[in-house]
Enzyme design. Structure first.
Site, PDB file in Angstrom:
ATOM      1  N   SER A   1       4.614   3.982   2.948  1.00  0.00           N
ATOM      2  CA  SER A   1       4.136   2.765   2.291  1.00  0.00           C
ATOM      3  C   SER A   1       4.203   1.623   3.296  1.00  0.00           C
ATOM      4  O   SER A   1       4.812   1.749   4.366  1.00  0.00           O
ATOM      5  CB  SER A   1       5.034   2.478   1.089  1.00  0.00           C
ATOM      6  OG  SER A   1       4.611   1.329   0.392  1.00  0.00           O
ATOM      7  N   LYS A   2       3.556   0.538   3.000  1.00  0.00           N
ATOM      8  CA  LYS A   2       3.676  -0.660   3.851  1.00  0.00           C
ATOM      9  C   LYS A   2       3.226  -1.862   3.058  1.00  0.00           C
ATOM     10  O   LYS A   2       2.385  -1.747   2.170  1.00  0.00           O
ATOM     11  CB  LYS A   2       2.784  -0.509   5.084  1.00  0.00           C
ATOM     12  CG  LYS A   2       3.159  -1.426   6.227  1.00  0.00           C
ATOM     13  CD  LYS A   2       4.363  -0.873   6.973  1.00  0.00           C
ATOM     14  CE  LYS A   2       4.664  -1.596   8.231  1.00  0.00           C
ATOM     15  NZ  LYS A   2       5.379  -0.741   9.190  1.00  0.00           N
ATOM     16  N   GLY A   3       3.808  -3.001   3.387  1.00  0.00           N
ATOM     17  CA  GLY A   3       3.408  -4.226   2.704  1.00  0.00           C
ATOM     18  C   GLY A   3       3.124  -5.324   3.694  1.00  0.00           C
ATOM     19  O   GLY A   3       3.503  -5.240   4.871  1.00  0.00           O
TER      20      GLY A   3
ATOM     21  N   ASP B   1       9.699  -5.815   8.993  1.00  0.00           N
ATOM     22  CA  ASP B   1       8.632  -5.482   9.950  1.00  0.00           C
ATOM     23  C   ASP B   1       8.354  -6.769  10.725  1.00  0.00           C
ATOM     24  O   ASP B   1       9.161  -7.709  10.672  1.00  0.00           O
ATOM     25  CB  ASP B   1       7.393  -4.963   9.206  1.00  0.00           C
ATOM     26  CG  ASP B   1       6.452  -4.177  10.120  1.00  0.00           C
ATOM     27  OD1 ASP B   1       6.742  -3.009  10.405  1.00  0.00           O
ATOM     28  OD2 ASP B   1       5.443  -4.748  10.578  1.00  0.00           O
TER      29      ASP B   1
ATOM     30  N   SER C   1       0.839  -1.185   0.000  1.00  0.00           N
ATOM     31  CA  SER C   1       0.000   0.000   0.000  1.00  0.00           C
ATOM     32  C   SER C   1       0.883   1.247   0.000  1.00  0.00           C
ATOM     33  O   SER C   1       1.883   1.303   0.709  1.00  0.00           O
ATOM     34  CB  SER C   1      -0.868  -0.052   1.261  1.00  0.00           C
ATOM     35  OG  SER C   1      -1.634   1.101   1.335  1.00  0.00           O
TER      36      SER C   1
END
Ligand code: GLU
Length: 478
Positions: free
Chosen positions: A108-110, A151, A63
Protein backbone atom coordinates in the site's frame (compact mmCIF):
# COMPACT_ATOMS: atom_id res chain seq x y z
CA UNK A 1 7.02 13.14 -10.53
CA UNK A 2 8.40 16.10 -12.38
CA UNK A 3 11.80 14.54 -12.90
CA UNK A 4 10.56 11.81 -15.27
CA UNK A 5 10.84 13.20 -18.81
CA UNK A 6 7.52 13.46 -20.66
CA UNK A 7 8.72 11.18 -23.48
CA UNK A 8 9.21 8.26 -21.10
CA UNK A 9 6.62 5.99 -19.51
CA UNK A 10 5.17 7.21 -16.23
CA UNK A 11 6.48 5.80 -12.95
CA UNK A 12 3.57 3.36 -12.73
CA UNK A 13 4.07 2.23 -16.32
CA UNK A 14 7.78 1.80 -15.63
CA UNK A 15 7.07 -0.48 -12.67
CA UNK A 16 4.55 -2.40 -14.79
CA UNK A 17 7.10 -2.85 -17.57
CA UNK A 18 9.54 -4.29 -15.06
CA UNK A 19 6.82 -6.54 -13.64
CA UNK A 20 5.83 -7.70 -17.15
CA UNK A 21 9.41 -8.53 -18.06
CA UNK A 22 9.59 -10.89 -15.10
CA UNK A 23 6.05 -12.27 -15.41
CA UNK A 24 6.78 -13.24 -19.03
CA UNK A 25 9.27 -15.81 -17.72
CA UNK A 26 6.77 -17.40 -15.32
CA UNK A 27 3.96 -19.78 -16.01
CA UNK A 28 1.26 -17.83 -14.23
CA UNK A 29 -2.25 -18.17 -15.58
CA UNK A 30 -3.12 -14.94 -17.45
CA UNK A 31 -5.86 -14.22 -14.90
CA UNK A 32 -3.53 -14.52 -11.95
CA UNK A 33 -0.85 -12.44 -13.66
CA UNK A 34 -3.36 -9.66 -14.23
CA UNK A 35 -4.64 -9.93 -10.65
CA UNK A 36 -1.12 -9.49 -9.28
CA UNK A 37 -0.24 -6.64 -11.68
CA UNK A 38 -3.17 -4.33 -11.05
CA UNK A 39 -3.64 -2.03 -8.12
CA UNK A 40 -6.70 -3.17 -6.10
CA UNK A 41 -7.98 0.26 -5.13
CA UNK A 42 -7.01 3.89 -4.75
CA UNK A 43 -8.93 6.16 -2.46
CA UNK A 44 -8.74 9.87 -3.16
CA UNK A 45 -9.87 12.29 -0.50
CA UNK A 46 -10.20 16.07 -0.55
CA UNK A 47 -10.59 17.62 2.86
CA UNK A 48 -10.58 21.08 4.30
CA UNK A 49 -8.66 22.44 7.28
CA UNK A 50 -9.14 25.94 8.66
CA UNK A 51 -5.69 27.53 8.60
CA UNK A 52 -4.51 31.12 8.75
CA UNK A 53 -8.10 32.37 8.80
CA UNK A 54 -9.36 30.47 5.77
CA UNK A 55 -10.33 26.95 4.72
CA UNK A 56 -7.54 25.22 2.80
CA UNK A 57 -8.39 22.14 0.76
CA UNK A 58 -5.89 19.29 0.52
CA UNK A 59 -5.86 16.22 -1.71
CA UNK A 60 -4.69 12.90 -0.27
CA UNK A 61 -4.40 9.31 -1.54
CA UNK A 62 -4.19 5.84 -0.08
CA UNK A 63 -3.67 3.12 -2.61
CA UNK A 64 -3.84 -0.61 -1.92
CA UNK A 65 -2.01 -2.70 -4.46
CA UNK A 66 -2.39 -6.25 -3.17
CA UNK A 67 -4.25 -7.78 -0.24
CA UNK A 68 -2.85 -11.30 -0.60
CA UNK A 69 -1.65 -10.68 2.96
CA UNK A 70 -3.10 -8.27 5.47
CA UNK A 71 -2.47 -5.78 6.82
CA UNK A 72 -1.19 -3.98 3.78
CA UNK A 73 1.83 -1.80 4.43
CA UNK A 74 3.53 1.29 3.04
CA UNK A 75 4.46 4.85 3.83
CA UNK A 76 2.64 8.15 3.52
CA UNK A 77 4.47 10.76 1.47
CA UNK A 78 4.08 14.54 1.73
CA UNK A 79 5.15 16.29 -1.47
CA UNK A 80 3.60 18.95 -3.71
CA UNK A 81 3.31 16.75 -6.80
CA UNK A 82 2.05 13.52 -5.26
CA UNK A 83 -0.43 11.98 -7.70
CA UNK A 84 -2.39 8.81 -8.28
CA UNK A 85 0.07 7.34 -10.76
CA UNK A 86 2.94 7.76 -8.34
CA UNK A 87 1.08 6.41 -5.30
CA UNK A 88 -0.03 3.34 -7.27
CA UNK A 89 3.51 2.68 -8.51
CA UNK A 90 4.82 2.96 -4.97
CA UNK A 91 2.05 0.71 -3.61
CA UNK A 92 2.91 -2.01 -6.09
CA UNK A 93 6.61 -1.74 -5.25
CA UNK A 94 5.61 -2.23 -1.60
CA UNK A 95 3.90 -5.55 -2.48
CA UNK A 96 7.05 -6.92 -4.09
CA UNK A 97 9.36 -5.40 -1.49
CA UNK A 98 7.46 -7.04 1.39
CA UNK A 99 7.37 -10.38 -0.42
CA UNK A 100 11.12 -10.27 -1.10
CA UNK A 101 12.09 -9.61 2.52
CA UNK A 102 9.35 -11.89 3.87
CA UNK A 103 7.50 -9.16 5.75
CA UNK A 104 3.98 -10.65 5.96
CA UNK A 105 2.14 -7.73 4.36
CA UNK A 106 0.40 -6.71 1.18
CA UNK A 107 1.44 -3.46 -0.49
CA UNK A 108 0.00 0.00 0.00
CA UNK A 109 1.09 3.63 -0.19
CA UNK A 110 -0.33 7.00 0.64
CA UNK A 111 0.38 10.56 -0.23
CA UNK A 112 -0.70 14.10 0.46
CA UNK A 113 -0.21 16.96 -2.01
CA UNK A 114 1.52 19.43 0.23
CA UNK A 115 4.87 21.15 0.56
CA UNK A 116 5.58 20.51 4.26
CA UNK A 117 8.07 23.41 4.33
CA UNK A 118 5.22 25.86 3.79
CA UNK A 119 3.56 25.02 7.11
CA UNK A 120 4.64 25.20 10.73
CA UNK A 121 4.57 22.20 13.05
CA UNK A 122 1.19 22.94 14.61
CA UNK A 123 -0.41 23.45 11.23
CA UNK A 124 1.12 20.22 9.93
CA UNK A 125 -0.19 18.37 12.99
CA UNK A 126 -3.71 19.60 12.29
CA UNK A 127 -3.51 18.69 8.61
CA UNK A 128 -2.09 15.24 9.46
CA UNK A 129 -4.78 14.64 12.09
CA UNK A 130 -7.53 15.47 9.63
CA UNK A 131 -6.02 13.31 6.87
CA UNK A 132 -5.65 10.46 9.37
CA UNK A 133 -9.30 10.86 10.41
CA UNK A 134 -10.42 10.51 6.79
CA UNK A 135 -8.36 7.33 6.31
CA UNK A 136 -9.18 5.77 9.71
CA UNK A 137 -12.92 6.05 9.26
CA UNK A 138 -12.61 4.02 6.06
CA UNK A 139 -10.30 1.41 7.64
CA UNK A 140 -7.44 2.66 5.47
CA UNK A 141 -5.47 2.95 8.69
CA UNK A 142 -6.01 -0.05 10.95
CA UNK A 143 -3.61 -2.43 12.79
CA UNK A 144 -5.02 -5.49 11.05
CA UNK A 145 -5.83 -3.99 7.66
CA UNK A 146 -3.61 -1.09 6.65
CA UNK A 147 -0.52 0.16 8.48
CA UNK A 148 1.19 3.32 7.19
CA UNK A 149 4.74 4.48 7.95
CA UNK A 150 6.97 7.46 7.15
CA UNK A 151 8.09 8.26 3.63
CA UNK A 152 9.41 11.38 1.90
CA UNK A 153 8.32 14.49 3.79
CA UNK A 154 7.00 12.63 6.83
CA UNK A 155 8.62 11.26 9.97
CA UNK A 156 8.09 10.33 13.60
CA UNK A 157 6.00 13.37 14.38
CA UNK A 158 3.33 12.64 11.76
CA UNK A 159 3.25 8.98 12.78
CA UNK A 160 2.68 9.92 16.44
CA UNK A 161 -0.26 12.13 15.41
CA UNK A 162 -1.75 9.33 13.30
CA UNK A 163 -1.40 6.85 16.20
CA UNK A 164 -3.04 9.29 18.59
CA UNK A 165 -5.91 9.97 16.20
CA UNK A 166 -6.50 6.24 15.75
CA UNK A 167 -6.50 5.69 19.53
CA UNK A 168 -9.04 8.51 19.98
CA UNK A 169 -11.35 6.93 17.42
CA UNK A 170 -10.84 3.35 18.68
CA UNK A 171 -10.72 3.71 22.42
CA UNK A 172 -11.08 -0.01 23.20
CA UNK A 173 -8.62 -1.35 20.63
CA UNK A 174 -5.80 -2.82 22.73
CA UNK A 175 -3.62 -3.02 19.61
CA UNK A 176 -4.18 0.59 18.61
CA UNK A 177 -0.46 1.41 18.55
CA UNK A 178 0.12 -1.13 15.78
CA UNK A 179 -1.98 1.01 13.40
CA UNK A 180 1.14 2.83 12.16
CA UNK A 181 4.91 2.31 12.33
CA UNK A 182 7.83 4.72 12.48
CA UNK A 183 6.51 6.23 15.72
CA UNK A 184 8.81 7.86 18.26
CA UNK A 185 10.03 5.51 21.01
CA UNK A 186 7.85 7.17 23.67
CA UNK A 187 4.78 6.58 21.51
CA UNK A 188 5.38 2.88 20.87
CA UNK A 189 8.18 3.06 18.31
CA UNK A 190 11.20 0.79 18.07
CA UNK A 191 14.92 1.47 18.38
CA UNK A 192 16.65 1.74 15.02
CA UNK A 193 13.63 2.60 12.84
CA UNK A 194 14.87 6.04 11.76
CA UNK A 195 18.20 4.68 10.54
CA UNK A 196 16.65 1.47 9.19
CA UNK A 197 16.46 2.21 5.46
CA UNK A 198 20.01 3.63 5.36
CA UNK A 199 21.25 0.75 7.50
CA UNK A 200 19.55 -1.65 5.08
CA UNK A 201 21.44 -0.06 2.17
CA UNK A 202 24.70 -0.62 4.06
CA UNK A 203 23.83 -4.27 4.83
CA UNK A 204 22.81 -4.78 1.19
CA UNK A 205 26.18 -3.50 -0.04
CA UNK A 206 28.06 -5.58 2.52
CA UNK A 207 26.22 -8.66 1.31
CA UNK A 208 26.96 -7.78 -2.32
CA UNK A 209 30.68 -7.54 -1.50
CA UNK A 210 30.60 -11.02 0.08
CA UNK A 211 30.13 -12.57 -3.38
CA UNK A 212 33.24 -12.44 -5.60
CA UNK A 213 31.23 -13.38 -8.69
CA UNK A 214 28.92 -10.39 -8.20
CA UNK A 215 31.78 -7.98 -7.51
CA UNK A 216 33.36 -9.15 -10.76
CA UNK A 217 30.11 -8.68 -12.67
CA UNK A 218 30.25 -5.01 -11.64
CA UNK A 219 33.91 -4.77 -12.71
CA UNK A 220 34.93 -3.98 -9.17
CA UNK A 221 37.31 -5.66 -6.75
CA UNK A 222 37.96 -5.84 -3.02
CA UNK A 223 35.44 -4.66 -0.48
CA UNK A 224 33.82 -1.38 0.56
CA UNK A 225 37.05 0.05 1.98
CA UNK A 226 38.13 3.07 -0.06
CA UNK A 227 35.25 2.84 -2.56
CA UNK A 228 34.24 6.20 -4.05
CA UNK A 229 30.53 6.82 -3.60
CA UNK A 230 28.13 9.42 -5.02
CA UNK A 231 24.99 9.98 -2.95
CA UNK A 232 22.03 11.77 -4.49
CA UNK A 233 19.80 13.20 -1.74
CA UNK A 234 21.03 13.57 1.84
CA UNK A 235 17.62 13.04 3.44
CA UNK A 236 17.00 10.41 6.08
CA UNK A 237 17.94 7.47 3.84
CA UNK A 238 20.92 9.01 2.01
CA UNK A 239 22.33 10.51 5.18
CA UNK A 240 22.33 7.31 7.21
CA UNK A 241 23.62 5.18 4.34
CA UNK A 242 26.46 7.66 3.68
CA UNK A 243 27.33 7.97 7.35
CA UNK A 244 27.49 4.23 8.03
CA UNK A 245 29.37 3.41 4.83
CA UNK A 246 31.96 6.06 5.61
CA UNK A 247 32.33 5.46 9.37
CA UNK A 248 31.98 1.70 9.52
CA UNK A 249 33.12 0.43 6.13
CA UNK A 250 35.78 2.96 5.19
CA UNK A 251 34.10 4.16 1.98
CA UNK A 252 34.62 7.71 0.68
CA UNK A 253 31.59 9.85 -0.10
CA UNK A 254 33.03 11.97 -2.90
CA UNK A 255 29.84 13.70 -4.11
CA UNK A 256 26.54 14.63 -2.54
CA UNK A 257 23.78 15.97 -4.78
CA UNK A 258 21.00 18.08 -3.30
CA UNK A 259 18.21 20.39 -4.50
CA UNK A 260 20.46 23.41 -5.08
CA UNK A 261 23.48 21.68 -6.62
CA UNK A 262 26.21 19.22 -5.69
CA UNK A 263 29.28 19.28 -3.49
CA UNK A 264 32.45 17.37 -4.25
CA UNK A 265 35.56 16.33 -2.35
CA UNK A 266 37.94 13.62 -3.62
CA UNK A 267 39.16 12.95 -0.08
CA UNK A 268 35.62 12.22 1.10
CA UNK A 269 33.01 14.59 2.52
CA UNK A 270 32.33 15.11 6.21
CA UNK A 271 28.76 13.82 6.16
CA UNK A 272 27.65 15.06 9.59
CA UNK A 273 28.97 18.56 8.93
CA UNK A 274 27.33 18.59 5.50
CA UNK A 275 24.00 17.47 6.91
CA UNK A 276 24.19 20.21 9.58
CA UNK A 277 24.94 22.73 6.80
CA UNK A 278 21.93 21.55 4.76
CA UNK A 279 19.64 21.75 7.78
CA UNK A 280 20.90 25.26 8.58
CA UNK A 281 20.96 26.73 5.05
CA UNK A 282 18.59 24.55 3.03
CA UNK A 283 21.28 23.38 0.59
CA UNK A 284 24.90 22.43 -0.10
CA UNK A 285 26.06 25.78 -1.54
CA UNK A 286 28.83 27.45 0.51
CA UNK A 287 29.73 24.24 2.34
CA UNK A 288 33.34 24.71 3.40
CA UNK A 289 34.33 21.04 3.17
CA UNK A 290 34.03 20.68 -0.60
CA UNK A 291 33.70 22.28 -4.04
CA UNK A 292 30.24 23.40 -5.10
CA UNK A 293 28.89 22.26 -8.47
CA UNK A 294 26.06 24.42 -9.76
CA UNK A 295 24.65 21.78 -12.12
CA UNK A 296 23.89 19.13 -9.49
CA UNK A 297 22.55 16.55 -11.97
CA UNK A 298 25.93 16.49 -13.77
CA UNK A 299 27.48 14.97 -10.64
CA UNK A 300 25.41 11.80 -11.24
CA UNK A 301 27.70 11.28 -14.20
CA UNK A 302 30.99 11.66 -12.31
CA UNK A 303 33.60 8.88 -11.98
CA UNK A 304 32.88 6.67 -8.96
CA UNK A 305 32.60 3.07 -7.81
CA UNK A 306 29.07 3.19 -6.42
CA UNK A 307 26.14 5.51 -7.14
CA UNK A 308 23.39 5.77 -4.53
CA UNK A 309 20.27 7.59 -5.75
CA UNK A 310 18.42 8.22 -2.48
CA UNK A 311 15.79 10.80 -3.34
CA UNK A 312 13.31 11.07 -6.17
CA UNK A 313 12.01 8.66 -8.77
CA UNK A 314 13.17 8.96 -12.37
CA UNK A 315 16.43 10.84 -11.76
CA UNK A 316 18.28 8.41 -14.01
CA UNK A 317 16.39 8.43 -17.27
CA UNK A 318 16.98 8.32 -21.02
CA UNK A 319 18.44 11.83 -20.96
CA UNK A 320 21.45 10.86 -18.82
CA UNK A 321 21.65 7.03 -18.55
CA UNK A 322 24.23 6.66 -21.32
CA UNK A 323 26.62 9.01 -19.55
CA UNK A 324 26.47 7.37 -16.09
CA UNK A 325 29.94 6.06 -15.22
CA UNK A 326 29.14 4.15 -12.02
CA UNK A 327 29.67 0.40 -12.46
CA UNK A 328 27.37 -0.31 -9.50
CA UNK A 329 24.13 1.50 -8.61
CA UNK A 330 22.12 0.78 -5.50
CA UNK A 331 18.58 2.18 -5.54
CA UNK A 332 18.06 3.59 -2.04
CA UNK A 333 15.07 5.58 -3.37
CA UNK A 334 11.99 4.03 -4.93
CA UNK A 335 12.08 4.04 -8.73
CA UNK A 336 15.11 6.28 -9.33
CA UNK A 337 15.85 4.56 -12.67
CA UNK A 338 13.21 4.61 -15.42
CA UNK A 339 12.51 1.42 -17.39
CA UNK A 340 14.23 2.94 -20.44
CA UNK A 341 17.33 3.90 -18.49
CA UNK A 342 17.37 0.43 -16.95
CA UNK A 343 17.76 -1.06 -20.46
CA UNK A 344 20.55 1.38 -21.36
CA UNK A 345 22.46 0.66 -18.14
CA UNK A 346 22.08 -3.10 -18.52
CA UNK A 347 23.53 -2.84 -22.05
CA UNK A 348 26.49 -0.97 -20.59
CA UNK A 349 27.07 -3.75 -18.03
CA UNK A 350 26.16 -1.66 -15.00
CA UNK A 351 25.02 -3.77 -12.04
CA UNK A 352 21.92 -2.40 -10.33
CA UNK A 353 20.85 -3.46 -6.84
CA UNK A 354 17.13 -2.78 -7.23
CA UNK A 355 14.85 -0.68 -5.02
CA UNK A 356 12.48 -3.47 -4.08
CA UNK A 357 15.42 -5.02 -2.26
CA UNK A 358 17.81 -2.14 -1.57
CA UNK A 359 15.46 0.09 0.40
CA UNK A 360 13.50 -2.66 2.12
CA UNK A 361 15.26 -2.01 5.44
CA UNK A 362 12.58 0.51 6.37
CA UNK A 363 9.64 -1.83 6.04
CA UNK A 364 11.62 -4.67 7.63
CA UNK A 365 12.10 -2.69 10.84
CA UNK A 366 8.49 -1.48 10.56
CA UNK A 367 7.54 -5.15 10.68
CA UNK A 368 9.53 -5.53 13.90
CA UNK A 369 7.80 -2.45 15.34
CA UNK A 370 4.37 -3.82 14.44
CA UNK A 371 5.21 -7.16 16.11
CA UNK A 372 6.50 -5.28 19.18
CA UNK A 373 3.24 -3.33 19.39
CA UNK A 374 1.13 -6.47 19.09
CA UNK A 375 3.18 -8.32 21.69
CA UNK A 376 3.19 -5.32 24.03
CA UNK A 377 6.77 -5.94 25.09
CA UNK A 378 10.11 -4.52 24.04
CA UNK A 379 12.49 -6.92 22.28
CA UNK A 380 15.12 -8.33 24.64
CA UNK A 381 13.31 -7.49 27.84
CA UNK A 382 13.00 -11.12 28.96
CA UNK A 383 16.34 -12.49 27.72
CA UNK A 384 18.94 -9.78 28.15
CA UNK A 385 20.02 -10.30 31.76
CA UNK A 386 19.73 -14.05 31.49
CA UNK A 387 22.03 -13.98 28.48
CA UNK A 388 24.47 -11.79 30.38
CA UNK A 389 24.57 -14.10 33.39
CA UNK A 390 25.23 -17.17 31.23
CA UNK A 391 28.08 -15.34 29.49
CA UNK A 392 29.44 -14.34 32.86
CA UNK A 393 29.46 -18.00 33.89
CA UNK A 394 31.68 -18.86 30.93
CA UNK A 395 34.03 -15.94 31.47
CA UNK A 396 34.41 -16.77 35.16
CA UNK A 397 35.02 -20.43 34.38
CA UNK A 398 37.65 -19.60 31.74
CA UNK A 399 39.45 -17.32 34.17
CA UNK A 400 39.31 -19.97 36.89
CA UNK A 401 40.70 -22.63 34.52
CA UNK A 402 43.46 -20.32 33.43
CA UNK A 403 44.36 -19.63 37.07
CA UNK A 404 44.06 -23.21 38.32
CA UNK A 405 46.03 -24.77 35.46
CA UNK A 406 48.63 -22.04 35.56
CA UNK A 407 48.19 -21.32 31.82
CA UNK A 408 47.98 -17.66 32.64
CA UNK A 409 45.52 -16.55 29.93
CA UNK A 410 43.90 -13.22 30.44
CA UNK A 411 40.84 -12.20 28.49
CA UNK A 412 41.20 -8.77 26.95
CA UNK A 413 38.98 -6.16 28.67
CA UNK A 414 37.50 -5.26 25.27
CA UNK A 415 36.46 -8.87 24.61
CA UNK A 416 35.01 -9.22 28.09
CA UNK A 417 33.02 -6.04 27.83
CA UNK A 418 31.59 -6.96 24.41
CA UNK A 419 30.92 -10.57 25.28
CA UNK A 420 29.28 -9.87 28.60
CA UNK A 421 26.80 -7.39 27.22
CA UNK A 422 23.43 -8.97 26.44
CA UNK A 423 21.60 -7.77 23.35
CA UNK A 424 19.17 -4.89 23.82
CA UNK A 425 16.45 -3.87 21.40
CA UNK A 426 18.75 -1.96 19.04
CA UNK A 427 21.19 -4.87 18.70
CA UNK A 428 18.32 -7.27 18.08
CA UNK A 429 16.75 -4.99 15.47
CA UNK A 430 20.07 -4.68 13.65
CA UNK A 431 20.61 -8.41 13.79
CA UNK A 432 17.13 -9.09 12.41
CA UNK A 433 17.65 -6.52 9.67
CA UNK A 434 21.07 -7.88 8.73
CA UNK A 435 19.72 -11.41 8.51
CA UNK A 436 16.80 -10.24 6.39
CA UNK A 437 19.01 -8.32 3.96
CA UNK A 438 21.43 -11.23 3.58
CA UNK A 439 18.72 -13.81 3.03
CA UNK A 440 16.80 -11.73 0.52
CA UNK A 441 19.94 -10.94 -1.48
CA UNK A 442 20.87 -14.61 -1.61
CA UNK A 443 17.40 -15.53 -2.89
CA UNK A 444 17.73 -12.91 -5.64
CA UNK A 445 21.29 -13.71 -6.71
CA UNK A 446 20.59 -17.42 -6.93
CA UNK A 447 17.94 -16.75 -9.56
CA UNK A 448 20.19 -14.21 -11.30
CA UNK A 449 23.05 -16.72 -11.64
CA UNK A 450 21.09 -19.94 -12.08
CA UNK A 451 18.80 -18.85 -14.89
CA UNK A 452 20.37 -17.90 -18.19
CA UNK A 453 17.23 -15.92 -19.13
CA UNK A 454 17.48 -13.60 -16.10
CA UNK A 455 19.81 -10.74 -17.01
CA UNK A 456 19.84 -8.73 -13.80
CA UNK A 457 19.07 -8.56 -10.10
CA UNK A 458 15.90 -6.55 -10.66
CA UNK A 459 14.29 -9.22 -12.75
CA UNK A 460 15.50 -11.84 -10.27
CA UNK A 461 13.96 -9.87 -7.39
CA UNK A 462 10.64 -9.57 -9.21
CA UNK A 463 10.67 -13.31 -10.02
CA UNK A 464 11.19 -14.26 -6.38
CA UNK A 465 8.53 -11.83 -5.17
CA UNK A 466 5.90 -12.57 -7.80
CA UNK A 467 6.28 -16.29 -7.14
CA UNK A 468 5.65 -15.72 -3.43
CA UNK A 469 2.63 -13.49 -4.03
CA UNK A 470 1.25 -16.02 -6.54
CA UNK A 471 1.72 -18.88 -4.05
CA UNK A 472 -0.19 -16.91 -1.48
CA UNK A 473 -3.10 -16.23 -3.88
CA UNK A 474 -3.13 -19.87 -4.95
CA UNK A 475 -3.26 -21.02 -1.32
CA UNK A 476 -6.38 -18.92 -0.89
CA UNK A 477 -7.94 -20.57 -3.91
CA UNK A 478 -7.85 -17.42 -6.03
N1 GLU B 1 8.12 4.33 3.15
C1 GLU B 1 9.01 3.22 3.30
C2 GLU B 1 9.13 2.43 2.02
O1 GLU B 1 8.93 2.95 0.96
C3 GLU B 1 8.66 2.38 4.52
C4 GLU B 1 7.35 1.67 4.47
C5 GLU B 1 6.97 1.00 5.78
O2 GLU B 1 7.77 0.98 6.69
O3 GLU B 1 5.84 0.49 5.84
O4 GLU B 1 9.51 1.31 2.00
Amino acid sequence: MASIPANEPSFRQSVELMFNRAAALMDLSPGLEEKIRVCNSTYVVRFGVKLRGEIKTFTGYRSVHSEHMEPVKGGIRYAPNVNQDEVEALASLMTFKCALVEAPFGGSKGGLCIDPREWDEDELDRITRRFAYELIKRDLINPSQNVPAPDMGTGEREMAVIADQYARMNTTDINAKACVTGKPIHAGGIQGRIEATGRGVQYALREFFRHPEDIKAANLSGDLEGKRIIVQGLGNVGYHAALFLRDEDGAKITHVIERDGAVHNDQGLDIEALRAHIVATGGVRDFKGGTFIEDGASALEAECDILIPAALEGVINLSNAARIKAPLIIEAANGPITAGADDVLREKGVVIIPDLYANAGGVTVSYFEWVKNLSHIRFGRMQRRQEESRHELIVNELERLSRDTGIGWTLSPDFKQKYLRGAGELELVRSGLDDTMRTAYQAMREVWHDRHDVPDLRMAGFLVSIARVAASYRAKGL
